[in-house]
Design a protein around this motif. Structure first.
Motif, PDB file in Angstrom:
ATOM      1  N   ALA A 198       0.829  -1.206   0.000  1.00  0.00           N
ATOM      2  CA  ALA A 198       0.000   0.000   0.000  1.00  0.00           C
ATOM      3  C   ALA A 198       0.865   1.259   0.000  1.00  0.00           C
ATOM      4  O   ALA A 198       0.537   2.259  -0.658  1.00  0.00           O
ATOM      5  N   LEU A 199       1.985   1.200   0.726  1.00  0.00           N
ATOM      6  CA  LEU A 199       2.874   2.355   0.801  1.00  0.00           C
ATOM      7  C   LEU A 199       3.455   2.702  -0.569  1.00  0.00           C
ATOM      8  O   LEU A 199       3.407   3.868  -0.999  1.00  0.00           O
ATOM      9  N   VAL A 200       4.020   1.708  -1.256  1.00  0.00           N
ATOM     10  CA  VAL A 200       4.644   2.019  -2.551  1.00  0.00           C
ATOM     11  C   VAL A 200       3.595   2.353  -3.605  1.00  0.00           C
ATOM     12  O   VAL A 200       3.848   3.170  -4.504  1.00  0.00           O
ATOM     13  N   LEU A 201       2.411   1.748  -3.520  1.00  0.00           N
ATOM     14  CA  LEU A 201       1.337   2.124  -4.444  1.00  0.00           C
ATOM     15  C   LEU A 201       0.930   3.574  -4.221  1.00  0.00           C
ATOM     16  O   LEU A 201       0.636   4.314  -5.179  1.00  0.00           O
ATOM     17  N   ALA A 202       0.924   3.993  -2.957  1.00  0.00           N
ATOM     18  CA  ALA A 202       0.615   5.391  -2.645  1.00  0.00           C
ATOM     19  C   ALA A 202       1.691   6.312  -3.214  1.00  0.00           C
ATOM     20  O   ALA A 202       1.386   7.403  -3.733  1.00  0.00           O
ATOM     21  N   ILE A 203       2.939   5.874  -3.143  1.00  0.00           N
ATOM     22  CA  ILE A 203       4.036   6.659  -3.722  1.00  0.00           C
ATOM     23  C   ILE A 203       3.846   6.788  -5.233  1.00  0.00           C
ATOM     24  O   ILE A 203       4.004   7.870  -5.814  1.00  0.00           O
ATOM     25  N   GLY A 204       3.488   5.674  -5.873  1.00  0.00           N
ATOM     26  CA  GLY A 204       3.242   5.713  -7.306  1.00  0.00           C
ATOM     27  C   GLY A 204       2.082   6.629  -7.653  1.00  0.00           C
ATOM     28  O   GLY A 204       2.142   7.381  -8.632  1.00  0.00           O
ATOM     29  N   PHE A 205       1.029   6.572  -6.836  1.00  0.00           N
ATOM     30  CA  PHE A 205      -0.133   7.437  -7.073  1.00  0.00           C
ATOM     31  C   PHE A 205       0.260   8.909  -6.951  1.00  0.00           C
ATOM     32  O   PHE A 205      -0.119   9.734  -7.797  1.00  0.00           O
ATOM     33  N   VAL A 206       1.014   9.242  -5.909  1.00  0.00           N
ATOM     34  CA  VAL A 206       1.424  10.629  -5.701  1.00  0.00           C
ATOM     35  C   VAL A 206       2.302  11.104  -6.857  1.00  0.00           C
ATOM     36  O   VAL A 206       2.146  12.230  -7.362  1.00  0.00           O
ATOM     37  N   ASN A 207       3.239  10.256  -7.288  1.00  0.00           N
ATOM     38  CA  ASN A 207       4.077  10.616  -8.431  1.00  0.00           C
ATOM     39  C   ASN A 207       3.219  10.948  -9.650  1.00  0.00           C
ATOM     40  O   ASN A 207       3.393  11.981 -10.300  1.00  0.00           O
ATOM     41  N   GLY A 208       2.299  10.047  -9.980  1.00  0.00           N
ATOM     42  CA  GLY A 208       1.452  10.245 -11.142  1.00  0.00           C
ATOM     43  C   GLY A 208       0.542  11.450 -10.995  1.00  0.00           C
ATOM     44  O   GLY A 208       0.362  12.225 -11.946  1.00  0.00           O
ATOM     45  N   TYR A 209      -0.030  11.602  -9.815  1.00  0.00           N
ATOM     46  CA  TYR A 209      -0.954  12.712  -9.573  1.00  0.00           C
ATOM     47  C   TYR A 209      -0.242  14.058  -9.715  1.00  0.00           C
ATOM     48  O   TYR A 209      -0.780  14.995 -10.335  1.00  0.00           O
ATOM     49  N   LEU A 210       0.964  14.164  -9.158  1.00  0.00           N
ATOM     50  CA  LEU A 210       1.707  15.414  -9.256  1.00  0.00           C
ATOM     51  C   LEU A 210       2.105  15.716 -10.696  1.00  0.00           C
ATOM     52  O   LEU A 210       2.077  16.882 -11.126  1.00  0.00           O
ATOM     53  N   VAL A 211       2.477  14.687 -11.444  1.00  0.00           N
ATOM     54  CA  VAL A 211       2.824  14.885 -12.853  1.00  0.00           C
ATOM     55  C   VAL A 211       1.618  15.413 -13.623  1.00  0.00           C
ATOM     56  O   VAL A 211       1.715  16.352 -14.422  1.00  0.00           O
ATOM     57  N   VAL A 212       0.465  14.813 -13.368  1.00  0.00           N
ATOM     58  CA  VAL A 212      -0.761  15.208 -14.073  1.00  0.00           C
ATOM     59  C   VAL A 212      -1.219  16.603 -13.661  1.00  0.00           C
ATOM     60  O   VAL A 212      -1.577  17.434 -14.502  1.00  0.00           O
ATOM     61  N   ARG A 213      -1.219  16.882 -12.367  1.00  0.00           N
ATOM     62  CA  ARG A 213      -1.766  18.132 -11.860  1.00  0.00           C
ATOM     63  C   ARG A 213      -0.851  19.339 -12.102  1.00  0.00           C
ATOM     64  O   ARG A 213      -1.329  20.441 -12.361  1.00  0.00           O
ATOM     65  N   THR A 214       0.457  19.133 -11.988  1.00  0.00           N
ATOM     66  CA  THR A 214       1.380  20.257 -12.108  1.00  0.00           C
ATOM     67  C   THR A 214       1.860  20.488 -13.532  1.00  0.00           C
ATOM     68  O   THR A 214       2.242  21.610 -13.882  1.00  0.00           O
ATOM     69  N   GLY A 215       1.861  19.424 -14.339  1.00  0.00           N
ATOM     70  CA  GLY A 215       2.393  19.547 -15.688  1.00  0.00           C
ATOM     71  C   GLY A 215       3.905  19.558 -15.734  1.00  0.00           C
ATOM     72  O   GLY A 215       4.505  19.725 -16.807  1.00  0.00           O
ATOM     73  N   LEU A 216       4.547  19.380 -14.588  1.00  0.00           N
ATOM     74  CA  LEU A 216       6.006  19.324 -14.546  1.00  0.00           C
ATOM     75  C   LEU A 216       6.501  18.007 -15.143  1.00  0.00           C
ATOM     76  O   LEU A 216       5.796  16.997 -15.107  1.00  0.00           O
ATOM     77  N   PRO A 217       7.707  17.993 -15.689  1.00  0.00           N
ATOM     78  CA  PRO A 217       8.254  16.746 -16.228  1.00  0.00           C
ATOM     79  C   PRO A 217       8.345  15.673 -15.142  1.00  0.00           C
ATOM     80  O   PRO A 217       8.701  15.974 -13.993  1.00  0.00           O
ATOM     81  N   SER A 218       8.026  14.457 -15.506  1.00  0.00           N
ATOM     82  CA  SER A 218       8.103  13.356 -14.538  1.00  0.00           C
ATOM     83  C   SER A 218       9.526  13.176 -14.028  1.00  0.00           C
ATOM     84  O   SER A 218       9.729  12.695 -12.909  1.00  0.00           O
ATOM     85  N   PHE A 219      10.493  13.562 -14.832  1.00  0.00           N
ATOM     86  CA  PHE A 219      11.893  13.496 -14.405  1.00  0.00           C
ATOM     87  C   PHE A 219      12.102  14.295 -13.114  1.00  0.00           C
ATOM     88  O   PHE A 219      12.750  13.829 -12.174  1.00  0.00           O
ATOM     89  N   ILE A 220      11.536  15.511 -13.064  1.00  0.00           N
ATOM     90  CA  ILE A 220      11.715  16.382 -11.899  1.00  0.00           C
ATOM     91  C   ILE A 220      10.936  15.848 -10.695  1.00  0.00           C
ATOM     92  O   ILE A 220      11.449  15.786  -9.575  1.00  0.00           O
ATOM     93  N   ILE A 221       9.683  15.480 -10.932  1.00  0.00           N
ATOM     94  CA  ILE A 221       8.835  14.988  -9.837  1.00  0.00           C
ATOM     95  C   ILE A 221       9.459  13.766  -9.179  1.00  0.00           C
ATOM     96  O   ILE A 221       9.586  13.691  -7.943  1.00  0.00           O
ATOM     97  N   THR A 222       9.842  12.797  -9.981  1.00  0.00           N
ATOM     98  CA  THR A 222      10.349  11.542  -9.418  1.00  0.00           C
ATOM     99  C   THR A 222      11.786  11.675  -8.913  1.00  0.00           C
ATOM    100  O   THR A 222      12.215  10.881  -8.078  1.00  0.00           O
ATOM    101  N   LEU A 223      12.515  12.664  -9.399  1.00  0.00           N
ATOM    102  CA  LEU A 223      13.834  12.935  -8.821  1.00  0.00           C
ATOM    103  C   LEU A 223      13.671  13.386  -7.380  1.00  0.00           C
ATOM    104  O   LEU A 223      14.425  12.959  -6.495  1.00  0.00           O
ATOM    105  N   GLY A 224      12.675  14.247  -7.135  1.00  0.00           N
ATOM    106  CA  GLY A 224      12.395  14.661  -5.769  1.00  0.00           C
ATOM    107  C   GLY A 224      11.977  13.484  -4.896  1.00  0.00           C
ATOM    108  O   GLY A 224      12.429  13.357  -3.749  1.00  0.00           O
ATOM    109  N   THR A 225      11.122  12.613  -5.436  1.00  0.00           N
ATOM    110  CA  THR A 225      10.706  11.418  -4.692  1.00  0.00           C
ATOM    111  C   THR A 225      11.892  10.521  -4.400  1.00  0.00           C
ATOM    112  O   THR A 225      12.022   9.978  -3.294  1.00  0.00           O
ATOM    113  N   PHE A 226      12.761  10.374  -5.372  1.00  0.00           N
ATOM    114  CA  PHE A 226      13.958   9.554  -5.207  1.00  0.00           C
ATOM    115  C   PHE A 226      14.812  10.047  -4.039  1.00  0.00           C
ATOM    116  O   PHE A 226      15.229   9.264  -3.177  1.00  0.00           O
ATOM    117  N   LEU A 227      15.050  11.351  -3.989  1.00  0.00           N
ATOM    118  CA  LEU A 227      15.889  11.900  -2.931  1.00  0.00           C
ATOM    119  C   LEU A 227      15.225  11.751  -1.566  1.00  0.00           C
ATOM    120  O   LEU A 227      15.885  11.414  -0.575  1.00  0.00           O
TER     121      LEU A 227
END
Length: 349
Positions: free
Chosen positions: A117-146
């Motif tokens: 459930a935790l990692v699925l939530a992480i995946g959901f947040v990654n996708g949701y932020l990409v969709v809502r902000t329009g920022l490149p997934s590279f930037i969003i997931t780089l932040g998640t990675f760190l």
């Protein structure tokens, strides 16, 4: 109905009416397949051990867990996005399961569900932020990675006073987990990890999803031209979020496999692997721009990785040559994929 959606959204190589030869040349996995044959022949000539049953088992082992992740990452890349947190999520899943069971006495199956459930939530947040902000997934997931890298290390040290979680083999139900995630199958006197079987299953499911379902059409449309896709009713946002969650599920599966097999997990587990997943997908025919690729090709890319990593050892070479070889394969794959894409576009004119 799904065919019409993909056609309206943009050119789809799967639907173009071309001859047998052109159809073969348009296969995303063609270049990787040729490369895999050449790599096998090359190392098989250099080493007898490489082509033996035990040798095959040894190079299929690293290819299997990489292949499971490469398939999921390939789907995401075909959908037009990247997930730089995919590697560290494998560590997050394993660390969560390990800490909950070995340090807090949580029921094994409940702990696995919580980590999932935790990692699925992480995946959901990654996708949701990409969709809502329009920022490149590279930037969003780089932040998640760190963030995940820091959390994995900080929480592990806080709870265990070390940088790893141990004694996973002492939890209740470990025997069942070992049978599912880490058992071995003996063939021709060699022991093959069951992860190889799960890799094959993941490849079949990924290919079926892409080529035989409406969701597969949505993936191609989302990666090829999201605006055109929206205009014909493709749920681009939902598809994008789903792809990030599929990648997270694969990370949970691989992370669970690692902690079950090793019975421990390092806080830095998965660090740097995200680039290897992307390399495998690109070698397998996925374009960095999205809209083109295959699950089978990504698996073949993982196979090339496995053969090369072990083949260099069997050949008696310095392991430093592996990075050079991998980089060369990536460059050749990008150039070949670009040529194939242009050929695909010209073939429809």
């Amino acid at each position: 109905m799904s065919t019409g959606t993909a056609t309206a959204a943009g050119p789809d190589e799967r639907l173009a009416r071309v001859g047998p030869l052109k159809r073969l040349l348009l296969k995303p996995e063609l270049g990787a397949s040729i490369g895999a044959v050449l790599v096998f022949v090359f190392f098989a000539v250099l080493s007898d051990v490489f082509r033996s049953a035990s040798g095959v088992a040894n190079w299929l082992d690293p290819a299997s867990t990489l292949g499971i992740m490469a398939v999921a990452v390939a789907l995401l890349m075909i959908g037009g996005h990247f997930d730089l947190s995919a590697g560290v999520q494998t560590g997050t899943a394993a660390i969560t399961s390990g800490l909950l069971t070995t340090y807090y006495g949580v029921n094994t199956w409940a702990a696995l569900l919580i980590s999932l459930a935790l990692v699925l939530a992480i995946g959901f947040v990654n996708g949701y932020l990409v969709v809502r902000t329009g920022l490149p997934s590279f930037i969003i997931t780089l932040g998640t990675f760190l963030m995940l890298q820091g959390l994995n290390l900080g929480i592990t040290k806080l709870v265990t006073n070390t940088v790893q979680v141990n004694n996973f083999n002492k939890i209740i139900g470990y025997d069942v987990l070992h049978a599912v995630f880490a058992s071995e199958i003996t063939i021709a006197g060699a022991s093959f990890q069951i992860a190889i079987l799960w890799w094959v299953v993941a490849t079949i499911l990924g290919s079926w999803l892409l080529l035989r379902t409406r969701f597969g059409n949505w993936i191609f449309a989302t990666g090829g031209d999201p605006n055109a896709g929206r205009n014909v009713g493709v749920p681009v946002a939902r598809t994008t979020i789903s792809l990030f969650m599929i990648t997270s599920f694969a990370a949970w599966f691989v992370g669970t496999t690692q902690i079950v097999r090793l019975t421990s997990i390092q806080a830095q587990a998965g660090f740097g692997q995200e680039l290897i997943y992307i390399v495998a997908a690109v070698i397998g025919g996925c374009l960095l721009t999205g809209g083109f690729g295959s699950a089978i090709g990504a698996s073949i890319g993982a196979l090339i990785f496995g053969m090369t990593s072990q083949g260099i050892v069997y050949a008696g070479w310095d392991a430093d040559w592996f990075k050079f070889f991998l980089g060369a394969m990536l460059l050749l794959a990008v150039l070949a994929n670009q040529y194939i894409r242009r050929f695909a576009e010209l073939s429809r004119r």
